[in-house]
Scaffold this motif. Sequence first.
Motif, mmCIF file in Angstrom:
data_model
loop_
_atom_site.group_PDB
_atom_site.id
_atom_site.type_symbol
_atom_site.label_atom_id
_atom_site.label_comp_id
_atom_site.label_asym_id
_atom_site.label_seq_id
_atom_site.Cartn_x
_atom_site.Cartn_y
_atom_site.Cartn_z
ATOM 1 N N VAL A 171 0.844 -1.204 0.000
ATOM 2 C CA VAL A 171 0.000 0.000 0.000
ATOM 3 C C VAL A 171 0.875 1.247 0.000
ATOM 4 O O VAL A 171 0.633 2.193 -0.747
ATOM 5 C CB VAL A 171 -0.952 0.005 1.216
ATOM 6 C CG1 VAL A 171 -1.649 1.341 1.363
ATOM 7 C CG2 VAL A 171 -1.968 -1.118 1.085
ATOM 8 N N TRP A 172 1.916 1.243 0.824
ATOM 9 C CA TRP A 172 2.811 2.405 0.907
ATOM 10 C C TRP A 172 3.543 2.615 -0.421
ATOM 11 O O TRP A 172 3.704 3.747 -0.880
ATOM 12 C CB TRP A 172 3.784 2.220 2.059
ATOM 13 C CG TRP A 172 4.740 3.356 2.212
ATOM 14 C CD1 TRP A 172 6.082 3.287 2.145
ATOM 15 C CD2 TRP A 172 4.429 4.731 2.435
ATOM 16 N NE1 TRP A 172 6.630 4.529 2.323
ATOM 17 C CE2 TRP A 172 5.626 5.438 2.497
ATOM 18 C CE3 TRP A 172 3.236 5.434 2.585
ATOM 19 C CZ2 TRP A 172 5.695 6.805 2.704
ATOM 20 C CZ3 TRP A 172 3.294 6.811 2.790
ATOM 21 C CH2 TRP A 172 4.504 7.465 2.845
ATOM 22 N N ALA A 232 1.101 4.170 -2.870
ATOM 23 C CA ALA A 232 0.854 5.567 -2.495
ATOM 24 C C ALA A 232 2.047 6.445 -2.870
ATOM 25 O O ALA A 232 1.880 7.551 -3.386
ATOM 26 C CB ALA A 232 0.565 5.665 -1.004
ATOM 27 N N ARG A 233 3.245 5.955 -2.628
ATOM 28 C CA ARG A 233 4.448 6.721 -2.938
ATOM 29 C C ARG A 233 4.564 6.954 -4.453
ATOM 30 O O ARG A 233 4.910 8.046 -4.908
ATOM 31 C CB ARG A 233 5.681 5.989 -2.405
ATOM 32 C CG ARG A 233 6.931 6.798 -2.448
ATOM 33 C CD ARG A 233 8.095 6.111 -1.762
ATOM 34 N NE ARG A 233 8.273 4.727 -2.219
ATOM 35 C CZ ARG A 233 8.147 3.650 -1.448
ATOM 36 N NH1 ARG A 233 7.849 3.768 -0.178
ATOM 37 N NH2 ARG A 233 8.326 2.453 -1.936
ATOM 38 N N TYR A 281 1.332 10.629 -0.211
ATOM 39 C CA TYR A 281 2.120 10.346 0.994
ATOM 40 C C TYR A 281 1.272 10.283 2.258
ATOM 41 O O TYR A 281 1.398 9.356 3.049
ATOM 42 C CB TYR A 281 3.228 11.388 1.147
ATOM 43 C CG TYR A 281 4.160 11.403 -0.028
ATOM 44 C CD1 TYR A 281 4.976 10.314 -0.295
ATOM 45 C CD2 TYR A 281 4.205 12.493 -0.889
ATOM 46 C CE1 TYR A 281 5.837 10.307 -1.385
ATOM 47 C CE2 TYR A 281 5.065 12.492 -1.982
ATOM 48 C CZ TYR A 281 5.874 11.397 -2.223
ATOM 49 O OH TYR A 281 6.704 11.395 -3.298
ATOM 50 N N GLY A 331 -1.026 7.216 2.148
ATOM 51 C CA GLY A 331 -0.255 5.987 2.279
ATOM 52 C C GLY A 331 0.200 5.754 3.709
ATOM 53 O O GLY A 331 0.163 4.635 4.211
#
Length: 52
Positions: A5-6, A9-10, A15, A18
């Motif tokens: 997920v991070w 998002a990145r 940011y 995420g």
Amino acid sequence: MSNAVWALARDNTWYREGEQAARYLQRPAIAVDVRNAAAMIAICKDRLAGFS
């Protein structure tokens, strides 16, 4: 899961979102005593309401 997920998002410069999603996914689970299926469905719907 939170790493995926991070990363997504990145890549999309989300940011804040995420970070919040990763924090949500990494929180400790809670124990819930459920005695019937209807109660379990209600609990799950309540937990997932933030994802819609």
